[in-house]
Design a protein around this motif. Structure first.
Motif, PDB file in Angstrom:
ATOM      1  N   ALA A  34       3.014  -7.411   2.945  1.00 30.59           N
ATOM      2  CA  ALA A  34       2.211  -6.145   3.073  1.00 30.59           C
ATOM      3  C   ALA A  34       1.012  -6.473   2.613  1.00 30.59           C
ATOM      4  CB  ALA A  34       3.163  -5.274   2.199  1.00 30.59           C
ATOM      5  N   HIS A  35       0.448  -7.290   1.699  1.00 30.99           N
ATOM      6  CA  HIS A  35      -0.687  -7.783   1.335  1.00 30.99           C
ATOM      7  C   HIS A  35      -1.530  -8.280   2.374  1.00 30.99           C
ATOM      8  CE1 HIS A  35      -3.903  -8.624  -1.523  1.00 30.99           C
ATOM      9  NE2 HIS A  35      -3.777  -9.760  -0.949  1.00 30.99           N
ATOM     10  N   ALA A  36      -1.005  -9.042   3.228  1.00 29.41           N
ATOM     11  CA  ALA A  36      -1.753  -9.796   4.197  1.00 29.41           C
ATOM     12  C   ALA A  36      -1.701  -8.822   5.048  1.00 29.41           C
ATOM     13  CB  ALA A  36      -0.840 -10.760   4.668  1.00 29.41           C
ATOM     14  N   THR A  37      -1.062  -7.838   5.449  1.00 34.45           N
ATOM     15  CA  THR A  37      -1.293  -6.965   6.543  1.00 34.45           C
ATOM     16  C   THR A  37      -2.665  -6.000   6.090  1.00 34.45           C
ATOM     17  OG1 THR A  37       0.865  -6.803   7.145  1.00 34.45           O
ATOM     18  CG2 THR A  37      -0.336  -4.787   7.698  1.00 34.45           C
ATOM     19  N   VAL A  38      -2.500  -5.550   4.937  1.00 29.95           N
ATOM     20  CA  VAL A  38      -3.720  -4.530   4.705  1.00 29.95           C
ATOM     21  C   VAL A  38      -5.055  -5.633   4.486  1.00 29.95           C
ATOM     22  CG1 VAL A  38      -4.693  -3.264   2.652  1.00 29.95           C
ATOM     23  CG2 VAL A  38      -2.337  -3.013   3.093  1.00 29.95           C
ATOM     24  N   SER A  39      -4.803  -6.598   4.308  1.00 36.11           N
ATOM     25  CA  SER A  39      -6.174  -7.661   4.012  1.00 36.11           C
ATOM     26  C   SER A  39      -6.651  -7.671   5.757  1.00 36.11           C
ATOM     27  CB  SER A  39      -5.941  -9.070   3.519  1.00 36.11           C
ATOM     28  OG  SER A  39      -5.378  -8.732   2.064  1.00 36.11           O
ATOM     29  N   ALA A  40      -5.763  -8.110   6.502  1.00 39.01           N
ATOM     30  CA  ALA A  40      -6.128  -8.124   7.873  1.00 39.01           C
ATOM     31  C   ALA A  40      -6.668  -7.009   8.508  1.00 39.01           C
ATOM     32  CB  ALA A  40      -4.984  -8.654   8.623  1.00 39.01           C
ATOM     33  N   LEU A  41      -6.394  -5.832   8.037  1.00 42.32           N
ATOM     34  CA  LEU A  41      -6.338  -4.515   8.772  1.00 42.32           C
ATOM     35  C   LEU A  41      -7.956  -4.244   8.269  1.00 42.32           C
ATOM     36  CD1 LEU A  41      -3.351  -2.179   8.199  1.00 42.32           C
ATOM     37  CD2 LEU A  41      -4.670  -2.840  10.486  1.00 42.32           C
ATOM     38  N   SER A  42      -8.155  -4.755   6.880  1.00 46.37           N
ATOM     39  CA  SER A  42      -9.692  -4.437   6.445  1.00 46.37           C
ATOM     40  C   SER A  42     -10.857  -5.146   7.400  1.00 46.37           C
ATOM     41  CB  SER A  42      -9.850  -4.909   5.137  1.00 46.37           C
ATOM     42  OG  SER A  42      -9.745  -6.213   4.738  1.00 46.37           O
ATOM     43  N   VAL A  43     -10.271  -6.178   8.211  1.00 45.72           N
ATOM     44  CA  VAL A  43     -11.336  -6.936   9.184  1.00 45.72           C
ATOM     45  C   VAL A  43     -11.116  -6.420  10.562  1.00 45.72           C
ATOM     46  CG1 VAL A  43     -12.405  -9.148   9.541  1.00 45.72           C
ATOM     47  CG2 VAL A  43     -11.401  -8.577   7.366  1.00 45.72           C
ATOM     48  N   LEU A  44      -9.677  -6.399  10.814  1.00 47.39           N
ATOM     49  CA  LEU A  44      -9.418  -6.115  12.313  1.00 47.39           C
ATOM     50  C   LEU A  44      -8.746  -4.821  12.554  1.00 47.39           C
ATOM     51  CD1 LEU A  44      -7.742  -9.754  12.853  1.00 47.39           C
ATOM     52  CD2 LEU A  44      -9.940  -9.131  13.605  1.00 47.39           C
ATOM     53  N   ASP A  45      -8.873  -4.185  13.793  1.00 45.47           N
ATOM     54  CA  ASP A  45      -8.014  -2.973  13.927  1.00 45.47           C
ATOM     55  C   ASP A  45      -6.936  -3.612  14.950  1.00 45.47           C
ATOM     56  OD1 ASP A  45      -7.361  -0.404  14.285  1.00 45.47           O
ATOM     57  OD2 ASP A  45      -9.012  -0.122  15.812  1.00 45.47           O
ATOM     58  N   PHE A  46      -5.494  -3.345  14.523  1.00 42.79           N
ATOM     59  CA  PHE A  46      -4.541  -3.464  15.361  1.00 42.79           C
ATOM     60  C   PHE A  46      -3.277  -2.394  14.783  1.00 42.79           C
ATOM     61  CE2 PHE A  46      -4.550  -6.311  11.454  1.00 42.79           C
ATOM     62  CZ  PHE A  46      -3.251  -6.200  10.973  1.00 42.79           C
ATOM     63  N   GLU A  47      -2.561  -2.106  15.854  1.00 44.81           N
ATOM     64  CA  GLU A  47      -1.616  -0.983  15.944  1.00 44.81           C
ATOM     65  C   GLU A  47      -0.320  -1.572  15.226  1.00 44.81           C
ATOM     66  OE1 GLU A  47      -1.217   0.982  19.507  1.00 44.81           O
ATOM     67  OE2 GLU A  47      -3.432   1.209  19.426  1.00 44.81           O
ATOM     68  N   SER A  48       0.149  -2.831  15.349  1.00 49.01           N
ATOM     69  CA  SER A  48       1.390  -3.144  14.786  1.00 49.01           C
ATOM     70  C   SER A  48       1.538  -4.761  14.226  1.00 49.01           C
ATOM     71  CB  SER A  48       2.605  -3.027  16.133  1.00 49.01           C
ATOM     72  OG  SER A  48       2.185  -3.808  16.957  1.00 49.01           O
ATOM     73  N   VAL A  49       2.435  -4.761  13.439  1.00 45.42           N
ATOM     74  CA  VAL A  49       2.657  -6.044  13.085  1.00 45.42           C
ATOM     75  C   VAL A  49       4.097  -6.518  13.491  1.00 45.42           C
ATOM     76  CG1 VAL A  49       3.286  -7.262  10.974  1.00 45.42           C
ATOM     77  CG2 VAL A  49       1.306  -5.834  10.988  1.00 45.42           C
ATOM     78  N   VAL A  50       4.262  -7.548  14.232  1.00 49.33           N
ATOM     79  CA  VAL A  50       5.495  -8.122  14.593  1.00 49.33           C
ATOM     80  C   VAL A  50       6.110  -9.058  13.522  1.00 49.33           C
ATOM     81  CG1 VAL A  50       6.906  -9.098  16.253  1.00 49.33           C
ATOM     82  CG2 VAL A  50       5.248  -7.438  16.918  1.00 49.33           C
ATOM     83  N   ILE A  51       7.330  -8.951  13.189  1.00 51.29           N
ATOM     84  CA  ILE A  51       7.892  -9.959  12.102  1.00 51.29           C
ATOM     85  C   ILE A  51       9.087 -10.613  12.916  1.00 51.29           C
ATOM     86  CG2 ILE A  51       9.133 -10.412  10.121  1.00 51.29           C
ATOM     87  CD1 ILE A  51       7.649  -7.821   8.844  1.00 51.29           C
ATOM     88  N   ASP A  52       8.841 -11.819  12.895  1.00 52.78           N
ATOM     89  CA  ASP A  52       9.930 -12.658  13.882  1.00 52.78           C
ATOM     90  C   ASP A  52       9.852 -14.194  13.400  1.00 52.78           C
ATOM     91  OD1 ASP A  52      11.771 -13.121  15.854  1.00 52.78           O
ATOM     92  OD2 ASP A  52      10.292 -12.944  17.317  1.00 52.78           O
TER      93      ASP A  52
END
Length: 116
Positions: A34-52
């Motif tokens: 969750a922290h990595a997702t929010v950090s990445a969203l502060s720099v990049l604009d993406f619609e989804s995160v795929v966990i695999d």
């Protein structure tokens, strides 16, 4: 020598033995993802995160649900909430991701070259 991948019944039995460890790992991983997702969203604009990855389906599904739950509790001021989805590549995810990176580097045009 080929490594046999456990079937669903075997995976379930293995998970029962290691439930305490799995629960602890998911708890740590959900916060970190969750922290990595929010950090990445502060720099990049993406619609989804795929966990695999090479995870039993039961563990992956629980992790996806826990990351979704953690994002509900996270301050997302200034960024939008992405969809959190389970991938379908499983144990092949790492290999296919590495291959895609090499293919892209070799055959794709760089759309935004630095300094251009």
């Amino acid at each position: 020598m080929t490594r046999e991948i456990p079937n669903s019944r075997q995976s379930g039995a293995i998970l029962q033995l290691y439930e305490t460890l799995v629960r602890s790992w998911i708890s740590d991983a959900r916060c970190n993802l969750a922290h990595a997702t929010v950090s990445a969203l502060s720099v990049l604009d993406f619609e989804s995160v795929v966990i695999d990855g090479a995870l039993p389906v039961q563990v992956k599904d629980r992790l996806v649900a826990e990351v979704r739950d953690q994002l509900e509790k996270t301050d997302l001021q200034g960024v939008h909430r992405p969809e959190i989805e389970a991938g379908t590549l499983g144990h092949r995810a790492r290999t296919l991701g590495a291959a895609a990176t090499l293919i892209s580097a070799e055959y794709m045009n760089e759309l935004n070259p630095i300094g251009a």
